[in-house]
Scaffold this motif. Structure first.
Motif, PDB file in Angstrom:
ATOM      1  N   ALA A   1       6.382  -1.790  -5.152  1.00  0.00           N
ATOM      2  CA  ALA A   1       7.406  -2.316  -4.246  1.00  0.00           C
ATOM      3  C   ALA A   1       8.032  -1.178  -3.455  1.00  0.00           C
ATOM      4  CB  ALA A   1       8.469  -3.062  -5.034  1.00  0.00           C
ATOM      5  N   GLY A   2       8.167  -1.394  -2.161  1.00  0.00           N
ATOM      6  CA  GLY A   2       8.726  -0.373  -1.288  1.00  0.00           C
ATOM      7  C   GLY A   2       7.679   0.420  -0.535  1.00  0.00           C
ATOM      8  N   ASP A   3       6.417   0.350  -0.974  1.00  0.00           N
ATOM      9  CA  ASP A   3       5.363   1.069  -0.254  1.00  0.00           C
ATOM     10  C   ASP A   3       5.195   0.511   1.152  1.00  0.00           C
ATOM     11  OD1 ASP A   3       4.759   2.878  -2.196  1.00  0.00           O
ATOM     12  OD2 ASP A   3       2.927   1.895  -2.891  1.00  0.00           O
ATOM     13  N   LYS A   4       4.781   1.381   2.069  1.00  0.00           N
ATOM     14  CA  LYS A   4       4.571   0.990   3.452  1.00  0.00           C
ATOM     15  C   LYS A   4       3.108   0.584   3.673  1.00  0.00           C
ATOM     16  CE  LYS A   4       8.133   4.167   5.176  1.00  0.00           C
ATOM     17  NZ  LYS A   4       8.398   5.364   6.003  1.00  0.00           N
ATOM     18  N   VAL A   5       2.919  -0.519   4.387  1.00  0.00           N
ATOM     19  CA  VAL A   5       1.584  -1.024   4.703  1.00  0.00           C
ATOM     20  C   VAL A   5       1.473  -1.170   6.217  1.00  0.00           C
ATOM     21  CG1 VAL A   5      -0.095  -2.872   4.359  1.00  0.00           C
ATOM     22  CG2 VAL A   5       1.502  -2.281   2.514  1.00  0.00           C
ATOM     23  N   ALA A   6       0.473  -0.542   6.805  1.00  0.00           N
ATOM     24  CA  ALA A   6       0.223  -0.665   8.240  1.00  0.00           C
ATOM     25  C   ALA A   6      -0.535  -1.963   8.498  1.00  0.00           C
ATOM     26  CB  ALA A   6      -0.578   0.529   8.751  1.00  0.00           C
ATOM     27  N   VAL A   7       0.002  -2.793   9.380  1.00  0.00           N
ATOM     28  CA  VAL A   7      -0.624  -4.077   9.705  1.00  0.00           C
ATOM     29  C   VAL A   7      -0.688  -4.233  11.219  1.00  0.00           C
ATOM     30  CG1 VAL A   7       0.241  -5.155   7.585  1.00  0.00           C
ATOM     31  CG2 VAL A   7       1.562  -5.352   9.695  1.00  0.00           C
ATOM     32  N   GLU A   8      -1.557  -5.130  11.661  1.00  0.00           N
ATOM     33  CA  GLU A   8      -1.639  -5.433  13.083  1.00  0.00           C
ATOM     34  C   GLU A   8      -0.327  -6.062  13.553  1.00  0.00           C
ATOM     35  OE1 GLU A   8      -6.373  -6.639  12.953  1.00  0.00           O
ATOM     36  OE2 GLU A   8      -4.814  -7.883  12.055  1.00  0.00           O
ATOM     37  N   ASP A   9       0.032  -5.783  14.776  1.00  0.00           N
ATOM     38  CA  ASP A   9       1.246  -6.345  15.358  1.00  0.00           C
ATOM     39  C   ASP A   9       0.905  -6.901  16.734  1.00  0.00           C
ATOM     40  OD1 ASP A   9       3.844  -7.061  15.750  1.00  0.00           O
ATOM     41  OD2 ASP A   9       4.685  -5.038  15.728  1.00  0.00           O
ATOM     42  N   PRO A  10       0.785  -8.256  16.863  1.00  0.00           N
ATOM     43  CA  PRO A  10       1.154  -9.313  15.928  1.00  0.00           C
ATOM     44  C   PRO A  10       0.161  -9.483  14.781  1.00  0.00           C
ATOM     45  CG  PRO A  10       0.212 -10.260  17.916  1.00  0.00           C
ATOM     46  CD  PRO A  10       0.344  -8.791  18.173  1.00  0.00           C
ATOM     47  N   CYS A  11       0.661 -10.118  13.691  1.00  0.00           N
ATOM     48  CA  CYS A  11      -0.106 -10.222  12.448  1.00  0.00           C
ATOM     49  C   CYS A  11      -0.055 -11.654  11.932  1.00  0.00           C
ATOM     50  CB  CYS A  11       0.480  -9.251  11.417  1.00  0.00           C
ATOM     51  SG  CYS A  11      -0.386  -9.184   9.837  1.00  0.00           S
ATOM     52  N   PHE A  12      -1.071 -12.033  11.177  1.00  0.00           N
ATOM     53  CA  PHE A  12      -1.169 -13.385  10.622  1.00  0.00           C
ATOM     54  C   PHE A  12       0.031 -13.699   9.734  1.00  0.00           C
ATOM     55  CE2 PHE A  12      -3.079 -16.116   7.143  1.00  0.00           C
ATOM     56  CZ  PHE A  12      -2.944 -17.290   7.848  1.00  0.00           C
ATOM     57  N   LEU A  13       0.564 -14.914   9.840  1.00  0.00           N
ATOM     58  CA  LEU A  13       1.745 -15.335   9.089  1.00  0.00           C
ATOM     59  C   LEU A  13       1.572 -15.159   7.586  1.00  0.00           C
ATOM     60  CD1 LEU A  13       2.628 -18.701  10.879  1.00  0.00           C
ATOM     61  CD2 LEU A  13       3.935 -16.582  10.978  1.00  0.00           C
ATOM     62  N   GLY A  14       0.441 -15.604   7.054  1.00  0.00           N
ATOM     63  CA  GLY A  14       0.223 -15.532   5.618  1.00  0.00           C
ATOM     64  C   GLY A  14       0.234 -14.110   5.103  1.00  0.00           C
ATOM     65  N   SER A  15      -0.356 -13.193   5.860  1.00  0.00           N
ATOM     66  CA  SER A  15      -0.391 -11.786   5.447  1.00  0.00           C
ATOM     67  C   SER A  15       1.009 -11.188   5.453  1.00  0.00           C
ATOM     68  CB  SER A  15      -1.306 -10.988   6.382  1.00  0.00           C
ATOM     69  OG  SER A  15      -2.615 -11.519   6.379  1.00  0.00           O
ATOM     70  N   ILE A  16       1.772 -11.448   6.526  1.00  0.00           N
ATOM     71  CA  ILE A  16       3.144 -10.931   6.610  1.00  0.00           C
ATOM     72  C   ILE A  16       3.962 -11.419   5.422  1.00  0.00           C
ATOM     73  CG2 ILE A  16       5.282 -10.957   7.940  1.00  0.00           C
ATOM     74  CD1 ILE A  16       3.608 -11.360  10.460  1.00  0.00           C
ATOM     75  N   ASN A  17       3.893 -12.728   5.144  1.00  0.00           N
ATOM     76  CA  ASN A  17       4.696 -13.301   4.072  1.00  0.00           C
ATOM     77  C   ASN A  17       4.293 -12.765   2.709  1.00  0.00           C
ATOM     78  OD1 ASN A  17       6.174 -14.871   5.872  1.00  0.00           O
ATOM     79  ND2 ASN A  17       4.804 -16.626   5.707  1.00  0.00           N
ATOM     80  N   ALA A  18       2.971 -12.647   2.468  1.00  0.00           N
ATOM     81  CA  ALA A  18       2.500 -12.172   1.166  1.00  0.00           C
ATOM     82  C   ALA A  18       2.979 -10.758   0.887  1.00  0.00           C
ATOM     83  CB  ALA A  18       0.976 -12.233   1.108  1.00  0.00           C
ATOM     84  N   LEU A  19       2.888  -9.883   1.875  1.00  0.00           N
ATOM     85  CA  LEU A  19       3.315  -8.495   1.683  1.00  0.00           C
ATOM     86  C   LEU A  19       4.826  -8.406   1.528  1.00  0.00           C
ATOM     87  CD1 LEU A  19       0.971  -6.746   4.265  1.00  0.00           C
ATOM     88  CD2 LEU A  19       0.797  -6.637   1.779  1.00  0.00           C
ATOM     89  N   ARG A  20       5.552  -9.169   2.341  1.00  0.00           N
ATOM     90  CA  ARG A  20       7.020  -9.120   2.275  1.00  0.00           C
ATOM     91  C   ARG A  20       7.521  -9.616   0.925  1.00  0.00           C
ATOM     92  NH1 ARG A  20      10.370 -13.010   3.492  1.00  0.00           N
ATOM     93  NH2 ARG A  20       8.764 -14.187   4.580  1.00  0.00           N
ATOM     94  N   LEU A  21       6.947 -10.704   0.429  1.00  0.00           N
ATOM     95  CA  LEU A  21       7.383 -11.248  -0.849  1.00  0.00           C
ATOM     96  C   LEU A  21       6.972 -10.358  -2.019  1.00  0.00           C
ATOM     97  CD1 LEU A  21       6.621 -15.019  -0.213  1.00  0.00           C
ATOM     98  CD2 LEU A  21       8.862 -13.934  -0.343  1.00  0.00           C
TER      99      LEU A  21
END
Length: 432
Positions: free
Chosen positions: A166-186
């Motif tokens: 928890a707290g690690d940084k993950v580089a993602v595409e911007d804009p990014c798929f909803l499911g991916s954003i939510n899974a990483l945030r949660l």
């Protein structure tokens, strides 16, 4: 405020956590300054600072620099893909495949035993293992292993939990798929948005994200959702060179549209990479209820992924595997998948043609179920104007990480004959 007690960082953090759970602290409430609480408790300031850091890493508190530390808002599931219920509008926001282009598995199961598996049996059916080994054979570095997860987003979440904290940084595409954003945030991860263009993630921006401390990279090689862009061979090689300079970064490649993709797959995994995984879901071609994704990954990542499966269920349902194997092995289903691939491409092309005919600017042709339409004005105003004309669209801002998109996403899968032209006319009117 209720009294905080404790003499160690763990005791102080646990006390504050209990005060939150009991309703004595609420989201937004500011905790006492470190110096003040240390004096009150008679402990070293570093002890209180460590307690606050513990709460922050757990997602219970929010560090705000000179403004102190406050109680964080509980994480929410966030916006989801899906049908919009009983709306009278024509739903172009849902993100679903066309139900009529999904196979009916029931005739394929005649004579196939749907036997429940027992603990200790092989976790992957032999025919699915063979299909996975063949599917990834030309796309992965040597020495890879095969696993299954309950869909691509489940795989992303399990991979992140197995390799990151928890707290690690993950580089993602911007804009990014909803499911991916939510899974990483949660999961408590911090996402760093990396801008994309018509060829995918931008290499220089990825380099900056890695220099900012990103410990993982999540990208889509084909049919980015929402924009539809796919990696070109040139861009994939550029990203591979960037990632080669960071061999310990976890690379997660979400090839979610692989069954239906029109564009070729180009790998971004460099030979020095020590931690990587490629996921291929069957949900777009066989249906969202087929919660199964193949995962090809290095041996170390496979071992860690198995540890994430073991506490609950150490395998994806063998009954579900039987259904998926029956579909993937049936020539009639393969023909249906090919027809669906052509059908989605035709609907994307039709909508693009009608929009261009109305003078509406679009990115180059893309892949997937959607068409991404950048706008020169506030997307909310455009969406509202379209709603008054009977159309429901998805705002591009739903997929933003740090950027601020002015765009709408249109799902073409269920568009009927003539709707593309009428939508283009109505969008032109909304843009006036």
């Amino acid at each position: 405020m209720s009294k905080i007690t404790g003499t160690t960082a763990i005791e102080i953090a646990d006390c504050i956590r209990a005060l939150v759970q009991n309703g004595h602290y609420h989201p937004g409430d500011t905790l006492p300054p470190v110096r003040e609480l240390a004096e009150t408790l008679g402990v070293n300031r570093n002890t209180v600072a460590a307690a606050y850091q513990r709460l922050t890493k757990a997602g219970l508190a929010l560090a705000q620099g000179r403004h102190g530390t406050s109680i964080a808002t509980a994480p929410q599931a966030g916006e989801q893909e899906g049908l919009s219920g009983d709306t009278p509008l024509i739903d172009l926001a849902h993100g679903n495949p066309n139900l009529n282009w999904l196979p009916d598995a029931s005739p394929l199961l005649a004579g196939r035993p749907l036997r429940s598996a027992l603990y200790g049996e092989d976790t992957i059916l032999p025919e699915l293992r063979a299909a996975g080994l063949s599917w990834f054979a030309d796309d992965c570095p040597p020495g890879w292993e095969l696993e299954l997860t309950n869909g691509a987003v489940d795989g992303i979440e399990r991979l992140a939990a197995a390799q990151l904290v928890a707290g690690d940084k993950v580089a993602v595409e911007d804009p990014c798929f909803l499911g991916s954003i939510n899974a990483l945030r949660l999961s408590g991860m911090q996402t760093i948005g990396v801008p994309i263009d018509d060829e995918g993630m931008q290499p220089q921006a990825l380099q900056r994200a890695l220099e900012q401390g990103a410990r993982a990279v999540l990208l889509t090689p084909r049919a980015n959702n929402p924009t539809g862009c796919s990696l070109s061979r040139r861009r994939a090689e550029e990203l591979k060179r960037v990632l080669a300079g960071h061999p310990n970064v976890l690379i997660i490649v979400d090839d979610h549209f692989a069954l239906l993709a029109s564009e070729p797959y180009h790998s971004v995994i460099p030979s020095p990479a020590t931690r990587w995984a490629v996921l291929r879901s069957v949900s777009k071609g066989l249906g969202p209820d087929m919660r199964l994704a193949f995962v090809a990954c290095d041996a170390g990542t496979a071992a860690r992924l198995r540890t994430r499966l073991a506490p609950g269920m150490s395998w994806v349902s063998r009954i579900l595997q039987t259904v998926v194997a029956a579909c993937l092995g049936a020539p009639a289903v393969q023909q249906q998948i090919a027809a669906a691939r052509a059908g989605y491409a035709a609907r994307r092309a039709e909508l693009r043609s009608e929009l261009i005919a109305q003078g509406i600017r679009l990115p180059p042709p893309a892949d997937g179920l959607n068409v991404w339409i950048p706008l020169d004005r506030d997307a909310r105003d455009v969406a509202y104007a379209l709603a008054k004309k009977g159309w429901l669209v998805r705002l591009g801002s739903a997929y933003d990480v740090q950027a601020q998109s002015q765009a709408i996403r249109i799902t073409v899968s269920n568009m009927q004959d003539g709707q593309a032209r009428q939508f283009a006319l109505d969008l032109k009117s909304a843009l006036r």
